[in-house]
Design a protein around this motif. Structure first.
Motif, PDB file in Angstrom:
ATOM      1  N   ILE A  94       0.842  -1.198   0.000  1.00 23.78           N
ATOM      2  CA  ILE A  94       0.000   0.000   0.000  1.00 23.78           C
ATOM      3  C   ILE A  94       0.875   1.245   0.000  1.00 23.78           C
ATOM      4  O   ILE A  94       1.788   1.385   0.820  1.00 23.78           O
ATOM      5  CB  ILE A  94      -0.923   0.045   1.233  1.00 23.78           C
ATOM      6  N   THR A  95       0.585   2.155  -0.933  1.00 25.89           N
ATOM      7  CA  THR A  95       1.221   3.472  -0.939  1.00 25.89           C
ATOM      8  C   THR A  95       0.136   4.533  -1.045  1.00 25.89           C
ATOM      9  O   THR A  95      -1.009   4.236  -1.409  1.00 25.89           O
ATOM     10  CB  THR A  95       2.207   3.631  -2.124  1.00 25.89           C
ATOM     11  N   ASN A  96       0.496   5.768  -0.731  1.00 27.43           N
ATOM     12  CA  ASN A  96      -0.463   6.875  -0.879  1.00 27.43           C
ATOM     13  C   ASN A  96       0.271   8.144  -1.308  1.00 27.43           C
ATOM     14  O   ASN A  96       1.469   8.110  -1.594  1.00 27.43           O
ATOM     15  CB  ASN A  96      -1.267   7.085   0.409  1.00 27.43           C
ATOM     16  N   ILE A  97      -0.447   9.267  -1.329  1.00 29.91           N
ATOM     17  CA  ILE A  97       0.161  10.515  -1.797  1.00 29.91           C
ATOM     18  C   ILE A  97       0.980  11.200  -0.721  1.00 29.91           C
ATOM     19  O   ILE A  97       1.642  12.205  -0.986  1.00 29.91           O
ATOM     20  CB  ILE A  97      -0.913  11.495  -2.320  1.00 29.91           C
ATOM     21  N   GLY A  98       0.914  10.677   0.514  1.00 24.73           N
ATOM     22  CA  GLY A  98       1.682  11.303   1.586  1.00 24.73           C
ATOM     23  C   GLY A  98       1.173  12.698   1.893  1.00 24.73           C
ATOM     24  O   GLY A  98      -0.031  12.910   2.037  1.00 24.73           O
ATOM     25  N   ASN A  99       2.069  13.651   1.923  1.00 22.81           N
ATOM     26  CA  ASN A  99       1.722  15.015   2.337  1.00 22.81           C
ATOM     27  C   ASN A  99       1.700  16.009   1.185  1.00 22.81           C
ATOM     28  O   ASN A  99       1.857  17.211   1.393  1.00 22.81           O
ATOM     29  CB  ASN A  99       2.730  15.490   3.398  1.00 22.81           C
ATOM     30  N   ILE A 100       1.468  15.540  -0.041  1.00 20.39           N
ATOM     31  CA  ILE A 100       1.573  16.458  -1.172  1.00 20.39           C
ATOM     32  C   ILE A 100       0.458  17.508  -1.191  1.00 20.39           C
ATOM     33  O   ILE A 100       0.585  18.520  -1.883  1.00 20.39           O
ATOM     34  CB  ILE A 100       1.617  15.713  -2.524  1.00 20.39           C
ATOM     35  N   ASN A 101      -0.633  17.282  -0.449  1.00 19.92           N
ATOM     36  CA  ASN A 101      -1.698  18.299  -0.401  1.00 19.92           C
ATOM     37  C   ASN A 101      -1.695  19.080   0.911  1.00 19.92           C
ATOM     38  O   ASN A 101      -2.664  19.764   1.229  1.00 19.92           O
ATOM     39  CB  ASN A 101      -3.066  17.665  -0.636  1.00 19.92           C
ATOM     40  N   ALA A 102      -0.608  18.995   1.677  1.00 26.55           N
ATOM     41  CA  ALA A 102      -0.548  19.663   2.981  1.00 26.55           C
ATOM     42  C   ALA A 102      -0.677  21.175   2.859  1.00 26.55           C
ATOM     43  O   ALA A 102      -1.378  21.822   3.652  1.00 26.55           O
ATOM     44  CB  ALA A 102       0.753  19.297   3.706  1.00 26.55           C
ATOM     45  N   TYR A 103      -0.017  21.770   1.866  1.00 24.48           N
ATOM     46  CA  TYR A 103      -0.108  23.225   1.694  1.00 24.48           C
ATOM     47  C   TYR A 103      -1.517  23.631   1.261  1.00 24.48           C
ATOM     48  O   TYR A 103      -2.008  24.703   1.632  1.00 24.48           O
ATOM     49  CB  TYR A 103       0.936  23.720   0.692  1.00 24.48           C
ATOM     50  N   ALA A 104      -2.170  22.781   0.466  1.00 15.92           N
ATOM     51  CA  ALA A 104      -3.546  23.070   0.059  1.00 15.92           C
ATOM     52  C   ALA A 104      -4.474  23.064   1.272  1.00 15.92           C
ATOM     53  O   ALA A 104      -5.335  23.943   1.420  1.00 15.92           O
ATOM     54  CB  ALA A 104      -4.020  22.048  -0.968  1.00 15.92           C
ATOM     55  N   LEU A 105      -4.305  22.091   2.151  1.00 14.30           N
ATOM     56  CA  LEU A 105      -5.119  22.022   3.365  1.00 14.30           C
ATOM     57  C   LEU A 105      -4.860  23.229   4.260  1.00 14.30           C
ATOM     58  O   LEU A 105      -5.791  23.819   4.816  1.00 14.30           O
ATOM     59  CB  LEU A 105      -4.819  20.734   4.122  1.00 14.30           C
ATOM     60  N   ALA A 106      -3.591  23.602   4.389  1.00 14.76           N
ATOM     61  CA  ALA A 106      -3.248  24.766   5.208  1.00 14.76           C
ATOM     62  C   ALA A 106      -3.850  26.037   4.620  1.00 14.76           C
ATOM     63  O   ALA A 106      -4.365  26.897   5.351  1.00 14.76           O
ATOM     64  CB  ALA A 106      -1.734  24.899   5.329  1.00 14.76           C
ATOM     65  N   TYR A 157      -1.074  16.760  15.068  1.00 12.90           N
ATOM     66  CA  TYR A 157       0.145  17.452  14.639  1.00 12.90           C
ATOM     67  C   TYR A 157       0.878  16.619  13.596  1.00 12.90           C
ATOM     68  O   TYR A 157       1.581  15.664  13.895  1.00 12.90           O
ATOM     69  CB  TYR A 157       1.066  17.720  15.827  1.00 12.90           C
ATOM     70  N   GLY A 158       0.662  16.996  12.342  1.00 15.22           N
ATOM     71  CA  GLY A 158       1.369  16.392  11.221  1.00 15.22           C
ATOM     72  C   GLY A 158       1.938  17.499  10.369  1.00 15.22           C
ATOM     73  O   GLY A 158       2.148  18.626  10.832  1.00 15.22           O
ATOM     74  N   THR A 159       2.154  17.214   9.094  1.00 15.21           N
ATOM     75  CA  THR A 159       2.762  18.203   8.203  1.00 15.21           C
ATOM     76  C   THR A 159       1.909  19.450   8.050  1.00 15.21           C
ATOM     77  O   THR A 159       2.414  20.584   8.093  1.00 15.21           O
ATOM     78  CB  THR A 159       3.030  17.580   6.823  1.00 15.21           C
ATOM     79  N   THR A 160       0.584  19.268   7.866  1.00 11.89           N
ATOM     80  CA  THR A 160      -0.295  20.426   7.695  1.00 11.89           C
ATOM     81  C   THR A 160      -0.301  21.292   8.947  1.00 11.89           C
ATOM     82  O   THR A 160      -0.216  22.529   8.872  1.00 11.89           O
ATOM     83  CB  THR A 160      -1.731  19.979   7.357  1.00 11.89           C
ATOM     84  N   SER A 161      -0.386  20.669  10.107  1.00 12.09           N
ATOM     85  CA  SER A 161      -0.350  21.416  11.367  1.00 12.09           C
ATOM     86  C   SER A 161       0.949  22.191  11.504  1.00 12.09           C
ATOM     87  O   SER A 161       0.963  23.340  11.954  1.00 12.09           O
ATOM     88  CB  SER A 161      -0.510  20.463  12.553  1.00 12.09           C
ATOM     89  N   GLU A 162       2.037  21.562  11.124  1.00 14.40           N
ATOM     90  CA  GLU A 162       3.348  22.217  11.217  1.00 14.40           C
ATOM     91  C   GLU A 162       3.413  23.442  10.307  1.00 14.40           C
ATOM     92  O   GLU A 162       3.948  24.495  10.697  1.00 14.40           O
ATOM     93  CB  GLU A 162       4.445  21.219  10.842  1.00 14.40           C
ATOM     94  N   LEU A 178      -2.946  19.795  20.177  1.00  9.98           N
ATOM     95  CA  LEU A 178      -3.199  18.520  20.848  1.00  9.98           C
ATOM     96  C   LEU A 178      -2.505  17.418  20.070  1.00  9.98           C
ATOM     97  O   LEU A 178      -2.775  17.219  18.883  1.00  9.98           O
ATOM     98  CB  LEU A 178      -4.702  18.253  20.917  1.00  9.98           C
ATOM     99  N   THR A 179      -1.603  16.704  20.723  1.00  4.51           N
ATOM    100  CA  THR A 179      -0.832  15.680  20.026  1.00  4.51           C
ATOM    101  C   THR A 179      -0.376  14.604  20.995  1.00  4.51           C
ATOM    102  O   THR A 179      -0.235  14.851  22.205  1.00  4.51           O
ATOM    103  CB  THR A 179       0.396  16.302  19.321  1.00  4.51           C
ATOM    104  N   ASN A 180      -0.127  13.414  20.451  1.00  4.01           N
ATOM    105  CA  ASN A 180       0.440  12.335  21.254  1.00  4.01           C
ATOM    106  C   ASN A 180       1.962  12.397  21.288  1.00  4.01           C
ATOM    107  O   ASN A 180       2.604  11.674  22.051  1.00  4.01           O
ATOM    108  CB  ASN A 180       0.015  10.972  20.682  1.00  4.01           C
ATOM    109  N   ARG A 181       2.522  13.243  20.436  1.00  2.00           N
ATOM    110  CA  ARG A 181       3.972  13.355  20.354  1.00  2.00           C
ATOM    111  C   ARG A 181       4.519  14.239  21.472  1.00  2.00           C
ATOM    112  O   ARG A 181       3.874  15.175  21.926  1.00  2.00           O
ATOM    113  CB  ARG A 181       4.373  13.927  18.994  1.00  2.00           C
ATOM    114  N   SER A 212      -6.267  12.382  12.116  1.00  2.00           N
ATOM    115  CA  SER A 212      -6.373  11.214  11.247  1.00  2.00           C
ATOM    116  C   SER A 212      -7.336  10.227  11.904  1.00  2.00           C
ATOM    117  O   SER A 212      -7.709  10.391  13.071  1.00  2.00           O
ATOM    118  CB  SER A 212      -4.991  10.581  11.053  1.00  2.00           C
ATOM    119  N   LEU A 213      -7.755   9.234  11.150  1.00  2.21           N
ATOM    120  CA  LEU A 213      -8.729   8.282  11.691  1.00  2.21           C
ATOM    121  C   LEU A 213      -8.047   7.034  12.218  1.00  2.21           C
ATOM    122  O   LEU A 213      -7.323   6.350  11.511  1.00  2.21           O
ATOM    123  CB  LEU A 213      -9.748   7.897  10.614  1.00  2.21           C
TER     124      LEU A 213
END
Length: 332
Positions: A94-106, A157-162, A178-181, A212-213
């Protein structure tokens, strides 16, 4: 070594964000020993013999017909449409797009934050009518705030949050995350665990849900969450739909626990935008477009081109955004 890769895809539904550009499709096939067909065009024999599936909405009925399925690439960050058990039982990569839409979400979040400070104070029905006037805003005059008065809370707290933190920390008053990290606080950004949720939510003017879910986050934003709010913040949801209980969100608006909401992901059935929320005057709805960006296909194409070459060379461990390898979860 795999000598031929046959791919089934749902990337031809007519929307620009979910339709692979023809030139990219031709290039992938010309540069690699692959053949890509769409669900609507593939015959029964082709589906049976496929090695991979590329798309956003993999249908289990279709996947179960692919006897030789080895690889699924998601055109989204979430992969929850396939259960962990299903992936493991079929030994899928399984692969995905990762964080390529992080700036769009931000970017979407920035727009909703600043619009909610003033523009969105008048009900939507008034803002799209011809008789909109200052009187419609006058009754909300005491609710206007400037950007340096914003106290922001981010859930997750992931790429978009950062990206949001890096760009807003110098102009807003404060940011709580709010984060588990285990992350150290800095001048304007404070990090909280779930044990400190009350403090994390104290005095905030805006909340962004970027969760995330997983089992821990399922319907995390519910009536008990809203009961903790005393400052009537504005709520923005771009996280996975199942992390927010929509009925409790509606009640929070009616009970004036929040001042309004911008919902891009709601998970309700029926239509592009569910009528259940459409009549709520203080809710701004968009049909799951926060992550859209005109750079999506260029970035996704680079991932696909690289990963196809690695798959054909049986170098799965070198694939980008690798989440499962032959059914085994990859820990980054």
């Amino acid at each position: 070594m795999v000598t031929k890769l046959k791919i089934l895809s749902d990337w031809n539904n007519g929307l620009a964000a979910y339709t692979i550009p023809p030139e990219d499709l031709k290039f992938l096939e010309s540069q690699n020993d692959v053949e890509i067909r769409f669900i609507t065009e593939a015959d029964h024999n082709y589906i049976q013999d496929c090695d991979a599936y590329f798309g956003n909405v993999p249908n289990l009925d279709i996947l179960n017909k692919i006897h030789n399925l080895k690889w699924v690439h998601f055109g989204s960050a979430g992969i929850d449409k396939l259960s962990k058990k299903y992936i493991q039982d079929r030994k899928l990569t399984i692969t995905n797009i990762g964080n390529i839409n992080a700036y769009a979400l931000a970017t979407f979040c920035f727009g909703e934050i600043f619009s909610s400070c003033k523009i969105n104070k008048a009900p939507l029905k008034k803002r799209i009518s011809k008789d909109l006037s200052r009187k419609d805003y006058d009754q909300k005059f005491d609710d206007f705030i400037d950007f340096n008065m914003i106290n922001l809370c981010i859930l997750g707290y992931g790429t978009t949050s950062e990206i949001i933190c890096n760009n807003l920390s110098n102009i807003v008053n404060s940011i709580n995350v709010l984060t588990n990290r285990d992350i150290k606080d800095n001048k304007k950004i404070r990090f909280f665990s779930r044990n400190d949720l009350n403090e994390c939510l104290s005095g905030v003017t805006h909340i962004i849900n970027l969760l995330s879910l997983n089992d821990e986050n399922h319907q995390f934003v519910n009536k008990n969450f809203f009961k903790k709010l005393e400052s009537k913040p504005y709520f923005i949801n771009v996280g996975r739909s199942e992390t927010t209980k929509i009925e409790d969100l509606k009640n929070a608006i009616k009970d004036k626990k929040i001042s309004g909401a911008s919902i891009d992901v709601h998970g309700l059935p029926g239509g592009e935008i569910a009528s259940e929320l459409q009549d709520e005057e203080l809710i701004i709805l968009t049909p799951h477009i926060a992550g859209w960006t005109n750079s999506f296909w260029k970035k996704n194409f680079n991932i696909l081109d690289h990963n196809i070459k690695k798959f054909l060379n049986e170098s799965l461990c070198e694939m980008h955004n690798l989440l499962y390898e032959n059914g085994n979860e990859v820990r980054n």
